[in-house]
Design a protein around this motif. Structure first.
Motif, PDB file in Angstrom:
ATOM      1  N   THR A  56       0.859  -1.181   0.000  1.00 52.96           N
ATOM      2  CA  THR A  56       0.000   0.000   0.000  1.00 52.96           C
ATOM      3  C   THR A  56       0.897   1.234   0.000  1.00 52.96           C
ATOM      4  O   THR A  56       2.116   1.124  -0.136  1.00 52.96           O
ATOM      5  N   ASP A  57       0.308   2.415   0.131  1.00 54.16           N
ATOM      6  CA  ASP A  57       1.122   3.628   0.222  1.00 54.16           C
ATOM      7  C   ASP A  57       0.902   4.292   1.582  1.00 54.16           C
ATOM      8  O   ASP A  57      -0.010   3.933   2.329  1.00 54.16           O
ATOM      9  N   CYS A 102      -1.479  -4.618  -4.798  1.00 54.28           N
ATOM     10  CA  CYS A 102      -1.228  -3.219  -4.416  1.00 54.28           C
ATOM     11  C   CYS A 102      -2.562  -2.518  -4.220  1.00 54.28           C
ATOM     12  O   CYS A 102      -3.397  -2.514  -5.132  1.00 54.28           O
ATOM     13  N   HIS A 135      -4.126   1.197  -3.316  1.00 57.02           N
ATOM     14  CA  HIS A 135      -3.625   2.569  -3.257  1.00 57.02           C
ATOM     15  C   HIS A 135      -4.702   3.645  -3.022  1.00 57.02           C
ATOM     16  O   HIS A 135      -5.904   3.407  -3.168  1.00 57.02           O
ATOM     17  N   THR A 147      -0.770   8.429  -7.501  1.00 57.56           N
ATOM     18  CA  THR A 147      -0.053   7.300  -6.897  1.00 57.56           C
ATOM     19  C   THR A 147      -0.393   5.962  -7.552  1.00 57.56           C
ATOM     20  O   THR A 147       0.495   5.165  -7.869  1.00 57.56           O
TER      21      THR A 147
END
Length: 274
Positions: free
Chosen positions: A5-6, A83, A85, A93
């Motif tokens: 993840t971010d 992923c 985001h 992103t």
């Protein structure tokens, strides 16, 4: 399976480590100096610097190298990666992840949370839970789509100052709001942040957020509610107590809001995700 993840997910470090989540950090610029979210700038340091800054902090998506490093690390650990985001409507992103994944020889699924802060973080937690249960990426993504559709993220803004500094609200509107003690409550809708209501007084605004939970007409007894705060832990804990009393969820996760969403929410902001 590796989950990435971010840093806008705002999940506590210990939870991320416990679930072996790789975090790609976003970047922040304050008064001409660059920082990497969660690496050389904590949430507490961010709010302190923001309060002393003449201009509004600027956030930017991770560098291509940050994606490459994360994807290669994931590829070494497992053959497939998920992923999750920050909303593509709020940042580049996710699109950055989509472009860079072509450079790594590994199965990488990129999912748009259409949310931020714990709106993203709670989706990451669900993915981690399903991963432990042995679910496939396909099943996890299907479930995340359901959660994304059903989830509501509501944010209380103590002040319109940052919205004015960011050019989103005219100074005259801020002056009127201050004179009338008007508080804005915004929400995430289809990935965008939109004004839900302006209300006179903080107490009424907070009660309105609680009413939004009640109007959802959901039994929260088997759910976890998320709260993030902009350097106002006492308000967050008071909100947590009220949610526990009124809705009796399994738990209420309280954490600080990071720079990505905190820049626009401003000091005193409160986010509830349910």
């Amino acid at each position: 399976m590796q989950i990435i993840t971010d840093s806008s997910c705002d999940l506590p470090k210990e939870i991320l480590e416990e679930n072996d989540v790789i975090v790609i950090p976003l970047n922040i610029e304050i008064d001409g100096k660059n920082y990497v979210d969660g690496v050389d700038l904590t949430h507490e340091e961010f709010f302190d610097k923001m309060s002393k800054s003449e201009g509004l902090p600027k956030t930017s998506q991770p560098s291509p190298q940050s994606y490459i490093d994360a994807f290669k690390k994931a590829a070494q650990k497992t053959g497939e990666t998920l992923c999750i985001h920050l909303s593509s409507k709020l940042s580049g992103t996710m699109n950055g992840a989509l472009m860079v994944r072509e450079m790594v020889e590994s199965k990488i699924e990129v999912f748009d949370s259409l949310s931020g802060s714990l709106g993203l973080g709670m989706q990451v937690l669900k993915a981690c839970e399903m991963k432990k249960e042995g679910a496939t990426i396909e099943h996890i993504v299907d479930k995340l789509k359901e959660i994304r559709e059903d989830m509501k993220v509501v944010v209380y803004l103590e002040s319109l100052e940052n919205a004015v500094r960011g050019g989103r609200v005219a100074r005259v509107k801020e002056m009127v709001a201050n004179l009338l003690n008007l508080k804005a409550v915004v929400h995430v809708e289809e990935g965008y942040v939109k004004v839900l209501k302006t209300i006179r007084g903080k107490k009424r605004a907070i009660n309105f957020m609680l009413d939004q939970m009640a109007e959802k007409n959901t039994d929260f007894k088997d759910k976890i509610i998320g709260i993030t705060h902009c350097d106002c832990i006492e308000d967050a804990m008071a909100l947590k107590d009220e949610i526990l009393k009124r809705f009796n969820p399994i738990d209420v996760l309280v954490t600080t809001m990071g720079p990505v969403i905190g820049t626009h929410s401003g000091q005193g902001g409160l986010l509830v995700c349910f």
